[in-house]
Design an enzyme around this catalytic site. Structure first.
Site, PDB file in Angstrom:
ATOM      1  N   GLY A 111       2.275 -13.162   8.021  1.00 33.83           N
ATOM      2  CA  GLY A 111       3.584 -13.054   7.408  1.00 33.83           C
ATOM      3  C   GLY A 111       4.199 -14.432   7.216  1.00 33.83           C
ATOM      4  O   GLY A 111       3.838 -15.397   7.895  1.00 33.83           O
TER       5      GLY A 111
ATOM      6  N   TYR B 265       9.597  -1.161   5.572  1.00 36.95           N
ATOM      7  CA  TYR B 265       9.989  -2.558   5.732  1.00 36.95           C
ATOM      8  C   TYR B 265      11.342  -2.785   5.054  1.00 36.95           C
ATOM      9  O   TYR B 265      11.437  -3.181   3.882  1.00 36.95           O
ATOM     10  CB  TYR B 265       8.930  -3.495   5.165  1.00 36.95           C
ATOM     11  CG  TYR B 265       7.620  -3.508   5.935  1.00 36.95           C
ATOM     12  CD1 TYR B 265       7.546  -2.954   7.218  1.00 36.95           C
ATOM     13  CD2 TYR B 265       6.471  -4.063   5.392  1.00 36.95           C
ATOM     14  CE1 TYR B 265       6.352  -2.965   7.924  1.00 36.95           C
ATOM     15  CE2 TYR B 265       5.274  -4.084   6.097  1.00 36.95           C
ATOM     16  CZ  TYR B 265       5.215  -3.528   7.357  1.00 36.95           C
ATOM     17  OH  TYR B 265       4.035  -3.533   8.056  1.00 36.95           O
TER      18      TYR B 265
END
Length: 287
Positions: A257, A53
């Protein structure tokens, strides 16, 4: 915040998927840390990340380092926070996504994650995505080695179908505690994996659980039932979506998220939202 279990560990019923804080469109560091702190303030004790990420090869492990910094800067107790990370995805210099499920890579990736997170053992280490160039059993064998060596306390698999979940249980035994697959009102094809997790006593962590509903708050009209139930209860459709997932099975722990604190707070409130059986049936029917 109501709790659920991942293996022997109790975590909040709603987690946080931290990926949006480090990939394209990510906020500045001040806002990102504020978002993570808002999650902790709301009682969230599961934070999901991955070594991949980040934007490109120029900032490897950005998300893991960001989470470590946010936890260190938080004024409260973080001893009960489970940071779940993943290995097996890579980011070439052009910022694309690639795969490396070789045992050698997974061992190096886990060691790097340990350093970035600043921990002696990773609470939950997940194999990010099957690599077609490497036999799945070999990749899982590397995770079993990490578990046996005490570098990870528990193991999960991600983006895995029923056959691979069963193989993972055969190879990992009690070390396997979780499966993380895509699941949302728009993407329900992982329902067999969810049901298998309930049968096997594994946690099921839906990634992108608000997919198609606008995780940043921009809503369309395609999921009418979620909008209708939200209107009845006076809450957001996103909160209804997460509450619906929690109602499907005690094994489900969504990890939405978020880039902003306000969205984290709204998601966390889903853990306390009660839906009637009739409302759940309407949402099950297709939304």
């Amino acid at each position: 915040m109501p709790a659920r279990r991942i293996g022997r560990v109790e975590v909040s019923a709603i987690g946080l998927g931290a990926m949006p804080l480090s990939v394209r469109g990510r906020p500045d560091e001040r806002q990102a840390i504020a978002t993570l702190h808002a999650a902790l303030d709301a009682g969230i004790t599961l934070i999901d990340t991955a070594d991949a990420y980040h934007l490109d090869a120029g900032d490897p492990g950005h998300n893991e380092s960001l989470i470590a910094a946010a936890l260190a800067a938080y004024g409260g107790d973080t001893s009960d926070v489970l940071v779940a990370t993943k290995g097996g995805h890579t980011r070439p210099p052009d910022g694309s996504w690639a795969l490396d499920g070789s045992p050698e890579h997974l061992r190096r990736a886990a060691d790097a994650s340990l350093r970035r997170l600043g921990v002696e053992a990773i609470g939950l280490y997940q194999y990010h995505r099957p690599d077609p160039a490497v036999p799945y059993a070999e990749s899982l064998g590397a995770l079993k080695e990490l578990y046996d060596a005490g570098k990870v306390r528990a193991v999960g698999v991600s983006n895995a179908g029923p056959d691979r979940i069963r193989l993972a249980r055969d190879i990992l035994g009690e070390a396997l505690v979780a499966v993380q697959n895509q699941f949302s009102p728009s993407f329900r094809s992982s329902l067999p994996e969810l049901e298998l997790c309930a049968e096997m006593g594994l946690a099921f962590l839906p990634w992108s659980p608000l997919g198609g509903m606008g995780e940043a708050g921009a809503l369309g009209s395609r999921h009418r039932a979620f909008h209708e139930v939200a209107g009845e209860l006076g809450v957001s459709p996103q909160r209804v979506c997460l509450a619906w997932m929690l109602a499907l099975s005690p094994c489900v722990i969504p990890i939405p998220g978020a880039r902003r604190a306000v969205n984290v707070r709204d998601c966390a409130l889903a853990a306390g939202l009660a839906l009637s059986a009739e409302q759940v049936a309407r949402l099950n029917a297709g939304g």
